[in-house]
Design an enzyme around this catalytic site. Sequence first.
Site, PDB file in Angstrom:
ATOM      1  N   GLN A 274       0.828  -1.211   0.000  1.00 32.06           N
ATOM      2  CA  GLN A 274       0.000   0.000   0.000  1.00 32.06           C
ATOM      3  C   GLN A 274       0.862   1.261   0.000  1.00 32.06           C
ATOM      4  OE1 GLN A 274      -3.370  -0.379  -0.659  1.00 32.06           O
ATOM      5  NE2 GLN A 274      -2.438  -2.392  -0.914  1.00 32.06           N
TER       6      GLN A 274
ATOM      7  N   HIS B  66       1.769   2.823  -3.342  1.00 30.60           N
ATOM      8  CA  HIS B  66       0.717   3.445  -4.158  1.00 30.60           C
ATOM      9  C   HIS B  66       0.872   4.954  -4.237  1.00 30.60           C
ATOM     10  CE1 HIS B  66      -2.290   0.725  -5.664  1.00 30.60           C
ATOM     11  NE2 HIS B  66      -2.457   0.113  -4.516  1.00 30.60           N
TER      12      HIS B  66
ATOM     13  N   GLU C  96      -9.150   0.811   5.072  1.00 28.36           N
ATOM     14  CA  GLU C  96      -9.608   0.247   3.799  1.00 28.36           C
ATOM     15  C   GLU C  96      -9.341  -1.272   3.759  1.00 28.36           C
ATOM     16  OE1 GLU C  96      -7.212   1.647   0.591  1.00 28.36           O
ATOM     17  OE2 GLU C  96      -8.647   1.073  -0.968  1.00 28.36           O
ATOM     18  N   HIS C  97      -8.094  -1.649   4.039  1.00 30.55           N
ATOM     19  CA  HIS C  97      -7.709  -3.071   4.076  1.00 30.55           C
ATOM     20  C   HIS C  97      -7.249  -3.413   5.489  1.00 30.55           C
ATOM     21  CE1 HIS C  97      -6.540  -1.612  -0.050  1.00 30.55           C
ATOM     22  NE2 HIS C  97      -7.330  -2.618  -0.377  1.00 30.55           N
TER      23      HIS C  97
ATOM     24  N   ASP D  53      -6.922  -7.597  -4.499  1.00 29.82           N
ATOM     25  CA  ASP D  53      -6.828  -6.549  -5.518  1.00 29.82           C
ATOM     26  C   ASP D  53      -7.126  -7.072  -6.908  1.00 29.82           C
ATOM     27  OD1 ASP D  53      -6.226  -4.389  -3.992  1.00 29.82           O
ATOM     28  OD2 ASP D  53      -4.060  -4.458  -4.336  1.00 29.82           O
TER      29      ASP D  53
ATOM     30  N   HIS E 171     -52.735  17.210   2.019  1.00 30.59           N
ATOM     31  CA  HIS E 171     -52.489  15.783   2.226  1.00 30.59           C
ATOM     32  C   HIS E 171     -53.735  15.119   2.814  1.00 30.59           C
ATOM     33  CE1 HIS E 171     -48.305  16.835   1.527  1.00 30.59           C
ATOM     34  NE2 HIS E 171     -47.887  15.608   1.764  1.00 30.59           N
TER      35      HIS E 171
END
Lengths: 432, 432
Positions: B262, B265, B330-331, B364, B423
């Site tokens: 990660q 990235h 996230e992970h 992934d 109504h």
Amino acid sequence: MKLFEYPSREAEAHVKTIIDRGLGFSSADHDQVLAFINDVKTRGDQALVEYTNRFDSDAVTLDTLKVTPEEFDAALASVDARFLDTLDRAIVQLTGFHEKQKQKGWIDTPRNGVMLGQLVRPVGAAGVYAPGATGGKTPLVSSVLMGGIPAKVAGVSTIVLMTPPMADGRINPHILAAARKVGISCVFKAGSAWAIAALAHGTDQVPKVDVVVGPGNIYVTLAKKIVAGTVGIDMIAGPSEILIIADRSADPACIAADLLSQAEHDAMASAILVTDSKALATRTLAVMELQLQALPRQETARQSLDNFGAVMLVPDIETGIELSNRLAPEHLELMVSEPFGYIDRIHNAGALFLGSYTPEPMGDYIAGPNHVLPTAGTARFSSALGVDNFIKKTSLIHYTEKALQNEADDVIRLAEIEGLHAHANCIKIRKK
Amino acid sequence: MKLFEYPSREAEAHVKTIIDRGLGFSSADHDQVLAFINDVKTRGDQALVEYTNRFDSDAVTLDTLKVTPEEFDAALASVDARFLDTLDRAIVQLTGFHEKQKQKGWIDTPRNGVMLGQLVRPVGAAGVYAPGATGGKTPLVSSVLMGGIPAKVAGVSTIVLMTPPMADGRINPHILAAARKVGISCVFKAGSAWAIAALAHGTDQVPKVDVVVGPGNIYVTLAKKIVAGTVGIDMIAGPSEILIIADRSADPACIAADLLSQAEHDAMASAILVTDSKALATRTLAVMELQLQALPRQETARQSLDNFGAVMLVPDIETGIELSNRLAPEHLELMVSEPFGYIDRIHNAGALFLGSYTPEPMGDYIAGPNHVLPTAGTARFSSALGVDNFIKKTSLIHYTEKALQNEADDVIRLAEIEGLHAHANCIKIRKK
């Protein structure tokens, strides 16, 4: 309200006006709301109390911001017993519908040594907003039900209700009775943008929540738009919409009444009749004028109908459904002789009311489905508020050592094509 | 990367730095992206071609903006046969997982004369974005799969892929091969914010879609944020995150490799090891340094690890899980001896990787679940990209005349308390 033949150039221009009417706020409104939010982030409860006393009340203090058990008891004792019976009925019926929306987690074992799955979990805390209207005189009891019940059904353990107090510093007892019956015990006397800010960011007294739902005026809507991402929100709600597709079998007085039920909400609301019967169209326009004259919110309804209302005369019902799919209305009533025969062709609508005895207000209060629905064309891709808004899903993945070996080369190949060498290395280091 | 004892004041300050790191864009970026979008709204395909040729290529014209069947054929003929086999395997496995996410519509007949239900329908058209990276050299093939497969499974009839071309005006053949295999035939040679604008607003050549999904750089992310509401979007994705909870049974080399996957990235990415073993912590830091030195993206990874990475030494795994729930990564990898025993305590995570042989890159590319996952704490309330992003639900309501009578008084009572007389009138006019 004007009659158009559809399709025609004139009708097309009016459709465009309706689609483009927007949410009705300016960039000055945006800046004002951002200032409210930042102030609540900085000064917390003190800011809440000040804004509440400036705009809604003059009797709220840090010590009385949160509703006490005694206030709940007093509220329940003060409301009509028939109202409590109606609440009970609404809650049972709404809970039944939302229970059917619950999703289950699952696991799958698709290959030797591989287990996959999806957990479904409620969010930890949810905020529900209920508008109070002018001086708390027209308390939106149904907002408490429509926001609170799906959160309860989802299993959310902390539910916080924000609603503006009346001038005397109390919450309207109908709102508190509804909260108690739904099972919401954490209620704060604050409305508008500062209430949304408190939910999103937390204060000493207000718990920070994960999701904020519920309708409101443009300040509430703008605040939700700004805090979206920090918390989940249900939707950016625009003005109310109803589209009625009717054939000659429909009753003009019922059509007129149903159109007015949305037109009375807001001068930006849109109420549209689509019909293949010219006789029905002209009769509806005539009877609507009579009904309008008897309506307390006549001026609001007239503005809505003049600017964003329409009677669209179509050659056949199928053409009317195509128009409806383009507009993706919040509420779609099918007042035709065989409504169930058209469901397959209706692609975009928040809620679908079938037949002449299913007027939109049944769905607003008691039928079961949620009345917080996508507007402004967003029914093309979004859905009613519901249990889905209060859950999140987590993917589960498990490989055995051997299962990893079976797929190692494929993962390495894809990672290297993408130039992500550290990704490939995670597999290489485990590869036998 | 630094070692912290958690809880401690120092660790808490670093946790706050990680939580507050944001998406990394300025208001100048926002204005630039808004200008791109407005230009595409005004000038359509001409703007697309100009921006594409200014930033990505110099060989795209109005006539070659859309990929032709011949280009697809040439791409499939030019890629490695093993790559095609890998694609087939990935598509089968991803499709299998996403098929299990499909939701069914339902009807219910809760009371005499009342029918309720919920229709589940695919959106009409979806846009998928696949980044091309520098000069199309590192084509994100997996983005085509992760965006396209859930749309296909949902039943979306029109799927449009936007991806930037290489300098010579072609799309990387790996991307086109993946698109063909997934069943996407409508591909345009455009990336960045202008590609997102074309999907949201439509051009002469690009169909206007209902939902836009897929990862991208900050211009893509900002463009998605701006067009959200006009179309549905999957999420506002922040930098990648991994959190690994490991006990002494875990292998430091595997932990280091997974953290780096990660960190490589993005300099804003966050990679965190949480462990109750000081020996494991120090050994991981040592082996990571060795792995870093061999990594092509070493500089990016180092920045990420220094600024937003951490080793958090906790007194026990339970404390580590509490920290993880706060960060909502996230992970989340659970490299402990009995990973399944902790699932109940994990409330907030995009995807959960169980055991030492389930490194994040399996998810992934090929395991089955989607790799587009909530970041920046949004796993508290949101979920992976999936079939849910490509469907919408419509509530169905039908009452008979008699059923309406049974509930008429309750609806009138609630409408009048809320001050919505039109109504109430919808019911009164139908009441016997």
